[in-house]
Design an enzyme around this catalytic site. Sequence first.
Site, PDB file in Angstrom:
ATOM      1  N   ASP A  82      32.562  55.682   0.612  1.00  0.00           N
ATOM      2  CA  ASP A  82      31.203  55.517   1.135  1.00  0.00           C
ATOM      3  C   ASP A  82      30.750  56.855   1.751  1.00  0.00           C
ATOM      4  OD1 ASP A  82      28.955  53.966   1.590  1.00  0.00           O
ATOM      5  OD2 ASP A  82      29.719  52.993   3.389  1.00  0.00           O
ATOM      6  N   GLY A 181      23.836  48.873  10.037  1.00  0.00           N
ATOM      7  CA  GLY A 181      24.023  48.243  11.348  1.00  0.00           C
ATOM      8  C   GLY A 181      23.112  47.046  11.514  1.00  0.00           C
ATOM      9  N   GLY A 209      22.772  48.989   3.725  1.00  0.00           N
ATOM     10  CA  GLY A 209      22.286  48.240   4.885  1.00  0.00           C
ATOM     11  C   GLY A 209      22.108  46.761   4.612  1.00  0.00           C
TER      12      GLY A 209
END
Length: 290
Positions: A82, A181, A209
């Site tokens: 990632d 997040g 996300g």
Amino acid sequence: MTFASTKKLALAARAGGYAVPAVNIVDSISIAAAVEAADAAGSPIILQTSVKTVKYFGAPVLAAVARSAAEAASVPVALHLDHCPDRSVITEVIAHGWSSVLFDASDRAFEVARGETAEVVAEAHAAGVDVESEIENIVGVEDGVGSDDPNVHFYSDEQLVGVALETGTDLIAPALGTAHGLYKASPVLLVDRVKALAALTDVPIVLHGGTGLSAEDFSAFISAGVSKINISTALKLAYMHSARDHLAEAERAGKWEPVKLFDQIGGAVRATVQENIQLFGSAGRAGESA
Ligand code: 13P
């Protein structure tokens, strides 16, 4: 099975109208849990490692654990690095057999990002490794990488696709209104941007996300053309909350058994991956990317 190609999994998903879950694993417990969930559902799966996790365990250990889980599975398992702006880490994981890397050049100016992406693609392809490219800013800091400023680098669809085609990038990670997040405010999702990008190119489009989006949001993005969806925070929360609950119960009962802790964490991570497999429509699709 040995590691699958991330690009092949994402291309098959685009053709089949679903998305492959790309889940951030942090250790052998979460690797086993993610692969077990995929195996039970007949889903392809992409295991993602942050640079932080690679640095903690070392690439040889992480690759060996993931490889042994992949070899025991009957579904395709890819191993992906990632967000990585550091080219020395990319070189290291290529040498240890990762399926793919995300070269994160979103901190570079356009021309620099384009030039370096071409170099990374050449290096990775020489070893049979796929490259996901990010040259725009996806909001939020993921394991120490990223930015909270959404407006630093954002390009036209033609520029973005132009860089991907010119450099030979295998997957693109555009800014789509999502953030890494937990969401502090409702995101403005750029589903139409995915449609526009998908009309310009067959290069698979990655949604970052994923934690906190609804089933309807995922469906809209997948129908528009997204075929790899990244989930990290949801797995971290499942991992840490189950550990906290187990330890609170161990304290209450005065019974301390590490393997029971691992079991509880594994069960929570497995359930989270299972949920995402259902949401992304990848159950039963493992045979399509062979
Ligand atoms: P979340 O942490 O919001 O799930 O995002 C994961 C991600 O995009 C990893 O690259």
